[in-house]
Design a protein around this motif. Structure first.
Motif, PDB file in Angstrom:
ATOM      1  N   ALA A 195       0.813  -1.213   0.000  1.00  0.00           N
ATOM      2  CA  ALA A 195       0.000   0.000   0.000  1.00  0.00           C
ATOM      3  C   ALA A 195       0.851   1.270   0.000  1.00  0.00           C
ATOM      4  O   ALA A 195       0.338   2.363  -0.224  1.00  0.00           O
ATOM      5  N   ARG A 196       2.147   1.143   0.222  1.00  0.00           N
ATOM      6  CA  ARG A 196       3.021   2.320   0.283  1.00  0.00           C
ATOM      7  C   ARG A 196       3.527   2.727  -1.103  1.00  0.00           C
ATOM      8  O   ARG A 196       4.130   3.784  -1.256  1.00  0.00           O
ATOM      9  N   ALA A 197       3.299   1.882  -2.113  1.00  0.00           N
ATOM     10  CA  ALA A 197       3.705   2.183  -3.491  1.00  0.00           C
ATOM     11  C   ALA A 197       2.459   2.331  -4.353  1.00  0.00           C
ATOM     12  O   ALA A 197       1.598   1.459  -4.372  1.00  0.00           O
ATOM     13  N   LEU A 198       2.370   3.446  -5.066  1.00  0.00           N
ATOM     14  CA  LEU A 198       1.187   3.757  -5.866  1.00  0.00           C
ATOM     15  C   LEU A 198       1.623   4.076  -7.294  1.00  0.00           C
ATOM     16  O   LEU A 198       2.459   4.956  -7.517  1.00  0.00           O
ATOM     17  N   CYS A 199       1.067   3.363  -8.260  1.00  0.00           N
ATOM     18  CA  CYS A 199       1.382   3.559  -9.670  1.00  0.00           C
ATOM     19  C   CYS A 199       0.203   4.281 -10.336  1.00  0.00           C
ATOM     20  O   CYS A 199      -0.917   3.778 -10.326  1.00  0.00           O
ATOM     21  N   VAL A 200       0.463   5.450 -10.899  1.00  0.00           N
ATOM     22  CA  VAL A 200      -0.576   6.258 -11.531  1.00  0.00           C
ATOM     23  C   VAL A 200      -0.553   6.002 -13.034  1.00  0.00           C
ATOM     24  O   VAL A 200       0.491   6.125 -13.670  1.00  0.00           O
ATOM     25  N   VAL A 201      -1.723   5.638 -13.584  1.00  0.00           N
ATOM     26  CA  VAL A 201      -1.844   5.341 -15.014  1.00  0.00           C
ATOM     27  C   VAL A 201      -2.938   6.199 -15.634  1.00  0.00           C
ATOM     28  O   VAL A 201      -3.797   6.720 -14.924  1.00  0.00           O
ATOM     29  N   GLU A 202      -2.914   6.303 -16.952  1.00  0.00           N
ATOM     30  CA  GLU A 202      -3.911   7.104 -17.650  1.00  0.00           C
ATOM     31  C   GLU A 202      -5.278   6.429 -17.658  1.00  0.00           C
ATOM     32  O   GLU A 202      -6.291   7.068 -17.400  1.00  0.00           O
ATOM     33  N   ASP A 203      -5.313   5.144 -17.994  1.00  0.00           N
ATOM     34  CA  ASP A 203      -6.612   4.471 -18.043  1.00  0.00           C
ATOM     35  C   ASP A 203      -6.505   3.011 -17.605  1.00  0.00           C
ATOM     36  O   ASP A 203      -5.423   2.507 -17.336  1.00  0.00           O
TER      37      ASP A 203
END
Length: 198
Positions: A78-86
């Protein structure tokens, strides 16, 4: 000439990504030939997905439950977050099983030409997730397009006010790629991201 209903089905399938009119007609012919076994199963699956499909309130993934399977998985970091477009990007990254953390789907990318600004994306919910203090690293996994990189820079500026490490996916030479066939942008990224030999 096919009936109006078969033409309508062919037209509907042709609007799916990756299927043109000819591929759609082949798919319709296959469904017609295998209508006893394939058509009922396809209709049942489509109806089930239509009735149970949800958007995860936490990350924006599409699943049949909320929170989605990724957000509900206690083995995820939960400490690593990957942000993606869709969602397609999320599925592609998760299929590789290389990222142990969780995801956040923006629902698009910033685009002045298309009139898409920060208020049109799931940026506020991203900032809320990060501001809770449970995230150590945010990976910006935007596409290597002008809009994708603009979105990544905007997010990096917004995230700078939080105590998180901000990283970005590497860009450059694809595995198996030959220099002669690569565009200048890819070559420039590869040269800028060069590193010592190990």
């Amino acid at each position: 000439m096919a009936s109006q209903e078969i033409e309508a089905l062919s037209g509907a399938l042709a609007r799916l990504p990756g299927l043109g009119p000819r591929s759609a007609r082949r798919a319709v012919l296959w469904l017609v030939k295998n209508r006893e076994s394939a058509l009922p199963a396809l209709l049942e699956s489509l109806a089930a997905v239509s009735e149970t499909l949800l958007e995860c309130a936490t990350c924006g993934n599409v699943d049949t439950r909320d929170p989605c399977g990724i957000c509900a998985d206690p083995r995820r970091d939960a400490r690593a977050l990957c942000v993606v477009e869709d969602v397609a990007d999320l599925w592609a990254l998760d299929r590789a099983r290389l990222f142990p953390g969780r995801y956040h789907v923006l629902g698009g990318k910033l685009s002045a030409l298309d009139g898409i600004g920060p208020e049109d994306l799931n940026i506020a919910s991203l900032m809320e997730r990060v501001s809770q203090g449970d995230v150590d690293e945010v990976v910006l996994a935007m596409n290597a397009t002008l809009e994708g990189q603009t979105t990544a820079h905007y997010l990096a500026e917004r995230l700078a006010e939080h105590a998180v490490r901000i990283t970005q996916l590497a860009h450059g030479l694809p595995v198996g790629g030959e220099l002669d066939y690569l565009d200048e942008g890819t070559l420039a990224q590869a040269l800028r991201a060069r590193r010592p030999m190990e």
